[in-house]
Design a protein around this motif. Structure first.
Motif, PDB file in Angstrom:
ATOM      1  N   ILE A 292       0.601  -1.277  -0.172  1.00  0.00           N
ATOM      2  CA  ILE A 292      -0.246   0.392   0.111  1.00  0.00           C
ATOM      3  C   ILE A 292       1.385   1.307   0.371  1.00  0.00           C
ATOM      4  O   ILE A 292       1.753   1.637   1.308  1.00  0.00           O
ATOM      5  N   CYS A 293       0.383   2.017  -1.054  1.00  0.00           N
ATOM      6  CA  CYS A 293       1.743   3.488  -1.059  1.00  0.00           C
ATOM      7  C   CYS A 293       1.563   4.345  -0.879  1.00  0.00           C
ATOM      8  O   CYS A 293      -0.214   4.553  -1.971  1.00  0.00           O
TER       9      CYS A 293
ATOM     10  N   MET B 188      -0.489   3.887  -8.704  1.00  0.00           N
ATOM     11  CA  MET B 188      -1.164   3.766  -8.223  1.00  0.00           C
ATOM     12  C   MET B 188      -1.967   4.742  -7.503  1.00  0.00           C
ATOM     13  O   MET B 188      -3.313   5.283  -7.833  1.00  0.00           O
ATOM     14  N   ALA B 189      -0.952   4.737  -6.324  1.00  0.00           N
ATOM     15  CA  ALA B 189      -1.382   6.210  -5.877  1.00  0.00           C
ATOM     16  C   ALA B 189      -1.007   7.639  -6.697  1.00  0.00           C
ATOM     17  O   ALA B 189      -2.184   8.348  -6.550  1.00  0.00           O
ATOM     18  N   TRP B 190      -0.854   6.987  -7.564  1.00  0.00           N
ATOM     19  CA  TRP B 190      -0.188   8.873  -8.337  1.00  0.00           C
ATOM     20  C   TRP B 190      -1.087   8.776  -9.179  1.00  0.00           C
ATOM     21  O   TRP B 190      -2.125  10.130  -9.166  1.00  0.00           O
ATOM     22  N   PHE B 191      -2.268   8.041  -9.222  1.00  0.00           N
ATOM     23  CA  PHE B 191      -3.332   7.476 -10.215  1.00  0.00           C
ATOM     24  C   PHE B 191      -4.416   8.446  -8.945  1.00  0.00           C
ATOM     25  O   PHE B 191      -5.125   9.294  -9.640  1.00  0.00           O
TER      26      PHE B 191
ATOM     27  N   GLN C 295       5.270   7.352  -0.629  1.00  0.00           N
ATOM     28  CA  GLN C 295       6.148   5.971   0.380  1.00  0.00           C
ATOM     29  C   GLN C 295       5.205   5.091   0.774  1.00  0.00           C
ATOM     30  O   GLN C 295       3.825   5.349   0.444  1.00  0.00           O
ATOM     31  N   ILE C 296       5.747   3.871   1.222  1.00  0.00           N
ATOM     32  CA  ILE C 296       5.178   2.835   1.402  1.00  0.00           C
ATOM     33  C   ILE C 296       4.508   2.920   2.737  1.00  0.00           C
ATOM     34  O   ILE C 296       5.115   3.354   3.846  1.00  0.00           O
ATOM     35  N   VAL C 297       2.916   2.766   2.964  1.00  0.00           N
ATOM     36  CA  VAL C 297       2.085   2.782   4.472  1.00  0.00           C
ATOM     37  C   VAL C 297       2.123   1.607   5.063  1.00  0.00           C
ATOM     38  O   VAL C 297       2.502   1.280   5.811  1.00  0.00           O
TER      39      VAL C 297
ATOM     40  N   PHE D 265       5.967  -4.051 -19.025  1.00  0.00           N
ATOM     41  CA  PHE D 265       6.788  -3.824 -18.617  1.00  0.00           C
ATOM     42  C   PHE D 265       7.064  -4.525 -17.067  1.00  0.00           C
ATOM     43  O   PHE D 265       6.340  -3.916 -16.840  1.00  0.00           O
ATOM     44  N   GLN D 266       8.617  -4.499 -17.116  1.00  0.00           N
ATOM     45  CA  GLN D 266       8.531  -5.046 -15.763  1.00  0.00           C
ATOM     46  C   GLN D 266       8.948  -3.949 -14.936  1.00  0.00           C
ATOM     47  O   GLN D 266       9.118  -2.917 -14.841  1.00  0.00           O
ATOM     48  N   THR D 267       8.632  -3.399 -13.640  1.00  0.00           N
ATOM     49  CA  THR D 267       8.357  -3.149 -12.337  1.00  0.00           C
ATOM     50  C   THR D 267       8.943  -3.618 -10.639  1.00  0.00           C
ATOM     51  O   THR D 267       8.169  -5.336 -10.893  1.00  0.00           O
ATOM     52  N   THR D 268       8.627  -3.109  -9.796  1.00  0.00           N
ATOM     53  CA  THR D 268       9.177  -3.432  -8.429  1.00  0.00           C
ATOM     54  C   THR D 268       6.995  -3.460  -7.686  1.00  0.00           C
ATOM     55  O   THR D 268       6.093  -3.092  -8.477  1.00  0.00           O
ATOM     56  N   LEU D 269       6.922  -4.007  -7.244  1.00  0.00           N
ATOM     57  CA  LEU D 269       5.237  -4.162  -6.898  1.00  0.00           C
ATOM     58  C   LEU D 269       5.241  -2.895  -5.933  1.00  0.00           C
ATOM     59  O   LEU D 269       4.630  -1.712  -5.688  1.00  0.00           O
ATOM     60  N   HIS D 270       6.488  -2.207  -5.375  1.00  0.00           N
ATOM     61  CA  HIS D 270       6.280  -0.465  -4.887  1.00  0.00           C
ATOM     62  C   HIS D 270       6.544  -0.018  -6.322  1.00  0.00           C
ATOM     63  O   HIS D 270       5.934   0.749  -5.547  1.00  0.00           O
ATOM     64  N   GLY D 271       6.985  -0.210  -7.477  1.00  0.00           N
ATOM     65  CA  GLY D 271       6.755   0.796  -8.484  1.00  0.00           C
ATOM     66  C   GLY D 271       4.906   1.043  -9.198  1.00  0.00           C
ATOM     67  O   GLY D 271       4.779   1.920  -9.013  1.00  0.00           O
ATOM     68  N   LEU D 272       4.704  -0.371  -9.263  1.00  0.00           N
ATOM     69  CA  LEU D 272       3.476  -0.267  -9.250  1.00  0.00           C
ATOM     70  C   LEU D 272       2.429   0.613  -8.526  1.00  0.00           C
ATOM     71  O   LEU D 272       0.951   0.753  -8.543  1.00  0.00           O
ATOM     72  N   ALA D 273       2.590  -0.167  -6.820  1.00  0.00           N
ATOM     73  CA  ALA D 273       2.088   0.811  -6.045  1.00  0.00           C
ATOM     74  C   ALA D 273       1.602   2.059  -6.277  1.00  0.00           C
ATOM     75  O   ALA D 273       0.916   3.276  -5.630  1.00  0.00           O
ATOM     76  N   ARG D 274       3.438   2.252  -6.511  1.00  0.00           N
ATOM     77  CA  ARG D 274       3.271   4.133  -6.292  1.00  0.00           C
ATOM     78  C   ARG D 274       2.256   4.775  -7.369  1.00  0.00           C
ATOM     79  O   ARG D 274       1.885   5.698  -7.620  1.00  0.00           O
TER      80      ARG D 274
END
Length: 333
Positions: free
Chosen positions: A26-27, A202-205, A32-34, A191-200
Motif C-alpha cells: 500500500i503506497c 496507483m497512488a499517483w492515479f 512512500q510505503i504505508v 514492462f517490468q516493475t517492482t510491487l512498490h513501483g506499481l503501488a506508487r
C-alpha cells in the motif's frame, strides 16, 4: 530480499490444504510505503493490471480528444473484458470510426469468456475474432494513438512510437526505469516493475485530482471512466466489475494475469498492488478483497465481497467441503 508471505488459505474441514504466498504494497501519494507484505521490491510483470497506465498516452497525446472518445471507450481501453456483446459491439464500432477492421488488430483471436457469446459462436460453427480478445479495447486505444501519430501498423513492436510513449508514461508513474519487458498474451510489451513501483503508480492515479498537469488530468479521466463503467472493464460475474460496483465508484480496481491485482483509492490518496507468487486468481481476488475491507472501503458483508473473501469450496454435489480465506493480517492494519 524478503520471501513471499501467506496471503490466502484453502481449508478443507480442519486442515490447511493449500497456502498461497505473495507480496503486497500500500503506497501513499508521496510514493512512500504505508504497509507491505513480503518483498516490496519484488520484480514483476504487472500484466493487465497496468492498462490504465498504457492508456495514458492515448489521452495526453490529444488523440482521445481529437477522435471524440467517450468515457465508455476510455473504460474499454483499460479493460480485460469478457467478450460479451456489450464489449464487442463497442469495439467494432470504435474500429469502424477509425476506418479499420479486425485485421488491423495485433492482439490475436480469443474465445470469449462470456457464456452467451461463446455459445453463439459454437452454435454458428464460427471461429472467434480478434475483437473478442479480452484486450481488444486496449488495442483500439493503441490503434487510435498510432493513427493520431501517423505511425505504422505494427503498433505492438517495442520500438513503435506507441510503445515508446507507453514506456515513457510507465516509467514516469512508477518512478523508475523499467529493467526489461516481456510480451503479454495480447502481444503487447509488458514492462517490468517492482510491487512498490506499481503501488506508487496507483497512488499517483489516486492523487491525480490534486494536480492540474496534462498527465494527471488524463489519469483522472481514466479512473472516472473505469468506475463509471465497471461492466465494460471486465463483465458480469467478474471481480473487477462486482467489487467496483460494491464500492459505488469510490475505488477503481484492476486484475492482471498470474495473480496480480491493483486498486486506486482517490478519497484516501492510496494505491495498492499485490502479486500472488503461484499466479492463482482465487488468491489475488481474496487478498485484494481483504486489504480493501481492512481499509474500510469495502463492506465485508456484501455478496461481491464474501464471494471473494470467504468463498465456499463446493464438491460435485454442491456440498460445501471447505473454504478459501485471507491469511491472518490482511484484514486489519
Amino acid at each position: 530480499m524478503t520471501d513471499p508471505v501467506p496471503m490466502a488459505e484453502l481449508w478443507r474441514a480442519d486442515l490447511l490444504e493449500c497456502l498461497h504466498l505473495g507480496h503486497g504494497v500500500i503506497c501513499d501519494d508521496s510514493g512512500q510505503i504505508v504497509q507491505a507484505w513480503g518483498d516490496p521490491e519484488a520484480l514483476i510483470y504487472p500484466r493487465s493490471s497496468c492498462k490504465m497506465v498504457q492508456a495514458l498516452p492515448l489521452v495526453t497525446s490529444g488523440a482521445a480528444a481529437k477522435y471524440g472518445l467517450t468515457s465508455e471507450q476510455l473504460a474499454l481501453a483499460c479493460a480485460s473484458h469478457n467478450g460479451a456483446a456489450i464489449h464487442t459491439s463497442r469495439v467494432r464500432a470504435w474500429l469502424g470510426d477509425l476506418g479499420l477492421d479486425d485485421s488491423d488488430f495485433r492482439c490475436g483471436p480469443q474465445m470469449p469468456d462470456d457464456r452467451e457469446a461463446r455459445y453463439a459462436l459454437i452454435r454458428g460453427d464460427e471461429e472467434p475474432c480478434q475483437y473478442h480478445n479480452n484486450c481488444s479495447g486496449k488495442h483500439c486505444g493503441f490503434l487510435t494513438l498510432a493513427q493520431h501519430m501517423g505511425a505504422g501498423p505494427e503498433y505492438c513492436e517495442i520500438d513503435h512510437p506507441v510503445q515508446r510513449a507507453v514506456r515513457e508514461a510507465f516509467e514516469e508513474v512508477t518512478g523508475a526505469a523499467s529493467p526489461g519487458y516481456g510480451i503479454d498474451g495480447c502481444s503487447a510489451p509488458n514492462f517490468q516493475t517492482t510491487l512498490h513501483g506499481l503501488a506508487r503508480a496507483m497512488a499517483w492515479f489516486a492523487s491525480a485530482g490534486d494536480r492540474s498537469d496534462r498527465q494527471s488530468m488524463a489519469a483522472q479521466q481514466l479512473v472516472a471512466a473505469m468506475v463509471a463503467h465497471p461492466d465494460l472493464v471486465a463483465g458480469e460475474g467478474r471481480a473487477c466489475t462486482e467489487l467496483m460496483r460494491a464500492m459505488e465508484g469510490r475505488v477503481a480496481v484492476k486484475t492482471g494475469a498470474e495473480g496480480v491485482f491493483v486498486a486506486i483509492l482517490p478519497e484516501r490518496r492510496l494505491g495498492i498492488a499485490l502479486k500472488i507468487a503461484d499466479g492463482a486468481t482465487r488468491a489475488s481476488e481474496c487478498a485484494i478483497s481483504a486489504i480493501l475491507t481492512g481499509l474500510d472501503v469495502l463492506d465485508r458483508d456484501l455478496a461481491a465481497t464474501t464471494k471473494r473473501l470467504n468463498p465456499p469450496l463446493l464438491n460435485r454435489r454442491n456440498i460445501e467441503v471447505g473454504q478459501i480465506r485471507p491469511a491472518a493480517g490482511l484484514l486489519s492494519r
